[in-house]
Design a protein around this motif. Structure first.
Motif, PDB file in Angstrom:
ATOM      1  N   ILE A   1      -0.411   2.799  10.128  1.00 54.18           N
ATOM      2  CA  ILE A   1       0.316   1.585   9.798  1.00 54.18           C
ATOM      3  C   ILE A   1       1.726   1.779  10.349  1.00 54.18           C
ATOM      4  O   ILE A   1       2.494   2.587   9.832  1.00 54.18           O
ATOM      5  CB  ILE A   1       0.354   1.334   8.276  1.00 54.18           C
ATOM      6  CG1 ILE A   1      -1.040   1.458   7.634  1.00 54.18           C
ATOM      7  CG2 ILE A   1       1.028  -0.003   7.980  1.00 54.18           C
ATOM      8  CD1 ILE A   1      -2.092   0.508   8.154  1.00 54.18           C
ATOM      9  N   SER A   2       2.057   1.042  11.407  1.00 54.01           N
ATOM     10  CA  SER A   2       3.344   1.224  12.074  1.00 54.01           C
ATOM     11  C   SER A   2       4.476   0.557  11.305  1.00 54.01           C
ATOM     12  O   SER A   2       4.256  -0.286  10.434  1.00 54.01           O
ATOM     13  CB  SER A   2       3.271   0.656  13.489  1.00 54.01           C
ATOM     14  OG  SER A   2       2.266   1.315  14.235  1.00 54.01           O
ATOM     15  N   SER A   3       5.697   0.905  11.668  1.00 53.61           N
ATOM     16  CA  SER A   3       6.884   0.474  10.937  1.00 53.61           C
ATOM     17  C   SER A   3       7.038  -1.043  10.870  1.00 53.61           C
ATOM     18  O   SER A   3       6.518  -1.777  11.701  1.00 53.61           O
ATOM     19  CB  SER A   3       8.140   1.078  11.585  1.00 53.61           C
ATOM     20  OG  SER A   3       8.353   0.514  12.857  1.00 53.61           O
ATOM     21  N   HIS A   4       7.737  -1.476   9.837  1.00 56.09           N
ATOM     22  CA  HIS A   4       8.123  -2.868   9.606  1.00 56.09           C
ATOM     23  C   HIS A   4       6.951  -3.806   9.344  1.00 56.09           C
ATOM     24  O   HIS A   4       7.074  -5.014   9.511  1.00 56.09           O
ATOM     25  CB  HIS A   4       8.979  -3.397  10.769  1.00 56.09           C
ATOM     26  CG  HIS A   4      10.256  -2.648  10.937  1.00 56.09           C
ATOM     27  ND1 HIS A   4      10.339  -1.508  11.706  1.00 56.09           N
ATOM     28  CD2 HIS A   4      11.482  -2.854  10.427  1.00 56.09           C
ATOM     29  CE1 HIS A   4      11.570  -1.046  11.671  1.00 56.09           C
ATOM     30  NE2 HIS A   4      12.290  -1.837  10.890  1.00 56.09           N
ATOM     31  N   SER A   5       5.813  -3.284   8.934  1.00 55.99           N
ATOM     32  CA  SER A   5       4.644  -4.123   8.661  1.00 55.99           C
ATOM     33  C   SER A   5       4.595  -4.526   7.192  1.00 55.99           C
ATOM     34  O   SER A   5       5.143  -3.845   6.329  1.00 55.99           O
ATOM     35  CB  SER A   5       3.356  -3.408   9.066  1.00 55.99           C
ATOM     36  OG  SER A   5       3.306  -3.292  10.475  1.00 55.99           O
ATOM     37  N   PHE A   6       3.910  -5.642   6.919  1.00 55.59           N
ATOM     38  CA  PHE A   6       3.781  -6.175   5.571  1.00 55.59           C
ATOM     39  C   PHE A   6       2.301  -6.356   5.264  1.00 55.59           C
ATOM     40  O   PHE A   6       1.622  -7.143   5.921  1.00 55.59           O
ATOM     41  CB  PHE A   6       4.517  -7.509   5.456  1.00 55.59           C
ATOM     42  CG  PHE A   6       4.363  -8.165   4.116  1.00 55.59           C
ATOM     43  CD1 PHE A   6       4.989  -7.641   2.993  1.00 55.59           C
ATOM     44  CD2 PHE A   6       3.589  -9.298   3.967  1.00 55.59           C
ATOM     45  CE1 PHE A   6       4.851  -8.245   1.751  1.00 55.59           C
ATOM     46  CE2 PHE A   6       3.441  -9.908   2.729  1.00 55.59           C
ATOM     47  CZ  PHE A   6       4.072  -9.371   1.619  1.00 55.59           C
ATOM     48  N   ILE A   7       1.823  -5.603   4.265  1.00 51.68           N
ATOM     49  CA  ILE A   7       0.420  -5.662   3.856  1.00 51.68           C
ATOM     50  C   ILE A   7       0.403  -6.156   2.417  1.00 51.68           C
ATOM     51  O   ILE A   7       0.765  -5.438   1.487  1.00 51.68           O
ATOM     52  CB  ILE A   7      -0.255  -4.286   3.997  1.00 51.68           C
ATOM     53  CG1 ILE A   7      -0.152  -3.832   5.451  1.00 51.68           C
ATOM     54  CG2 ILE A   7      -1.700  -4.348   3.525  1.00 51.68           C
ATOM     55  CD1 ILE A   7      -0.536  -2.406   5.694  1.00 51.68           C
ATOM     56  N   CYS A   8      -0.026  -7.393   2.238  1.00 52.23           N
ATOM     57  CA  CYS A   8       0.080  -8.031   0.933  1.00 52.23           C
ATOM     58  C   CYS A   8      -1.183  -7.862   0.096  1.00 52.23           C
ATOM     59  O   CYS A   8      -2.221  -7.401   0.571  1.00 52.23           O
ATOM     60  CB  CYS A   8       0.429  -9.511   1.085  1.00 52.23           C
ATOM     61  SG  CYS A   8      -0.675 -10.422   2.147  1.00 52.23           S
ATOM     62  N   GLU A   9      -1.054  -8.259  -1.141  1.00 51.64           N
ATOM     63  CA  GLU A   9      -2.171  -8.274  -2.082  1.00 51.64           C
ATOM     64  C   GLU A   9      -3.346  -9.017  -1.447  1.00 51.64           C
ATOM     65  O   GLU A   9      -3.167 -10.057  -0.811  1.00 51.64           O
ATOM     66  CB  GLU A   9      -1.714  -8.983  -3.356  1.00 51.64           C
ATOM     67  CG  GLU A   9      -2.748  -9.086  -4.429  1.00 51.64           C
ATOM     68  CD  GLU A   9      -2.226  -9.796  -5.676  1.00 51.64           C
ATOM     69  OE1 GLU A   9      -3.013  -9.918  -6.629  1.00 51.64           O
ATOM     70  OE2 GLU A   9      -1.055 -10.223  -5.702  1.00 51.64           O
TER      71      GLU A   9
END
Length: 165
Positions: free
Chosen positions: A59-67
């Motif tokens: 998972i690379s930087s600045h990523s958003f993994i939501c519910e």
């Protein structure tokens, strides 16, 4: 799996189930999620409650993994990838009151084993990215991606179909 709880100036990990050899870099905010063995999470990533990340992922930087996001084993998520979990986002209800968790429904997203998502892609909710598929950088995925397909664009369209590797 071990449960991580760490509050520091450089990261916040609360009730994170982490497998063996998980590497989480600075400035990560993760809570109520699970991360599988040998997965690497870059700086400035947020992983929300209920999200599940498999083994051997990057998972690379600045990523958003939501519910509502489930990422299976061996998946690559490029820099600045954003997942969406609400089909009809609103700040307030019809009566003007601010929305809370009870006012909307999580729409799940699934990324199958061995898929790769290029930098700055946006993955809308309710889709499945198929096994071994490749999402091009900057793409907006609005519908399911078949296994082994290469997609790109806004909205993402199939450029090539092949077998999952």
């Amino acid at each position: 799996m071990k449960v991580l709880n760490e509050q520091s100036p450089s990261r916040s990990l609360v009730n994170v189930e982490a497998g063996e050899n998980v590497r989480i870099f600075n400035f990560v905010n993760a809570y109520g999620c699970s991360i599988g063995d040998n997965t690497k999470v870059g700086s400035f990533v947020e992983i929300q409650k209920g999200a599940k990340i498999g083994r051997n992922c990057k998972i690379s930087s600045h990523s958003f993994i939501c519910e509502g996001v489930i990422i299976e084993d061996g998946v690559f998520v490029g820099h600045n990838v954003t997942f969406i979990n609400d089909r009809y986002p609103r700040a307030v209800n019809a009566d003007g009151s601010q929305q809370t968790e009870v006012d909307w429904t999580v729409s799940p997203t699934l990324v199958r084993r061995g898929a790769s998502i290029g930098s700055s892609a946006t993955i809308l909710c309710g889709v499945t990215v198929g096994e071994g598929a490749l999402v091009g950088a900057g793409s907006v995925v609005t519908r399911d991606v078949p296994p082994g397909a290469v997609v790109a664009g806004n909205p993402a369209n199939i450029l090539k179909k092949s077998s999952p590797r």
